[in-house]
Each structure stands twice: as structure tokens, then as C-alpha cells.
Design an enzyme around this catalytic site. Structure first.
Site, PDB file in Angstrom:
ATOM      1  N   SER A   1       0.857  -1.178   0.000  1.00 34.29           N
ATOM      2  CA  SER A   1       0.000   0.000   0.000  1.00 34.29           C
ATOM      3  C   SER A   1       0.892   1.226   0.000  1.00 34.29           C
ATOM      4  CB  SER A   1      -0.888  -0.048   1.241  1.00 34.29           C
ATOM      5  OG  SER A   1      -1.054   1.192   1.827  1.00 34.29           O
ATOM      6  N   TYR A  30       0.116   0.473  10.739  1.00 32.96           N
ATOM      7  CA  TYR A  30      -0.099   0.046   9.359  1.00 32.96           C
ATOM      8  C   TYR A  30       1.046   0.520   8.460  1.00 32.96           C
ATOM      9  CZ  TYR A  30      -2.648  -0.882   5.024  1.00 32.96           C
ATOM     10  OH  TYR A  30      -3.027  -1.356   3.793  1.00 32.96           O
TER      11      TYR A  30
END
Length: 93
Positions: free
Chosen positions: A46, A58
Site C-alpha cells: 500500500s 499500518y
């Protein structure tokens, strides 16, 4: 925010995005790519690896995945056979 994230949250994301990818990549290399002398490893990451505000866990996990993929792709037997794809939600022309 960082102050609301537990160590368990960090561990869970690292287990999924780094440890899990290591386990699968190792198995694919050992049982598929080396015997066949061909194959590809494609990891999905990502754009968060660049640092998303408020998403420290994350972002760190995705940065770990990118680092793992780059290191794996730099050496045989996975050289040039391992890539990471980082999709974005932004529309482009």
C-alpha cells in the site's frame, strides 16, 4: 493515533504483513520456484509505506513488507522474480 495503539495491534499487523509474507515466500521458493526454476512472487502493499497520518502501525507494517520484498528481489534465487504492488485510491489520467 499512536497513543491509542496497543503492542498487540503492532504485533498483529507485523505478523500478517512481514512474518506471514516471509512464511509464504519461503514456501513458494522452496517448493515451487526452485524445483521449477521459474516463477514469481507478487506482494500486495500500500502507499501507506510512505507514512499515513495516524496509521503508524499500518505504515510500519507496509514499510516492512516493502523492505522484505526489495531485499528478496535483490538476491538469487528470487532476483527479478519478486515485486510489490502498491495500489493507490487516487484517480489518475
Amino acid at each position: 493515533p499512536l497513543h491509542e495503539q496497543s503492542s498487540a495491534d503492532v504485533r498483529a499487523l507485523l505478523e500478517l504483513n512481514v512474518v506471514g509474507v516471509h512464511a509464504v515466500s519461503s514456501a513458494v521458493l522452496r517448493h515451487c520456484m526452485l524445483p521449477a526454476k521459474r516463477g514469481r512472487i507478487i506482494n500486495i502493499s500500500s502507499r501507506a509505506h510512505l507514512g499515513n497520518p495516524g496509521q503508524t502501525n499500518y505504515s510500519a507494517a507496509k514499510a516492512g513488507l516493502i523492505g522484505f520484498t526489495r531485499a528478496l528481489a535483490d538476491r538469487p534465487p528470487a532476483a527479478r522474480a519478486c515485486v510489490a504492488f502498491s495500489p493507490s485510491s487516487k484517480l489518475t489520467n
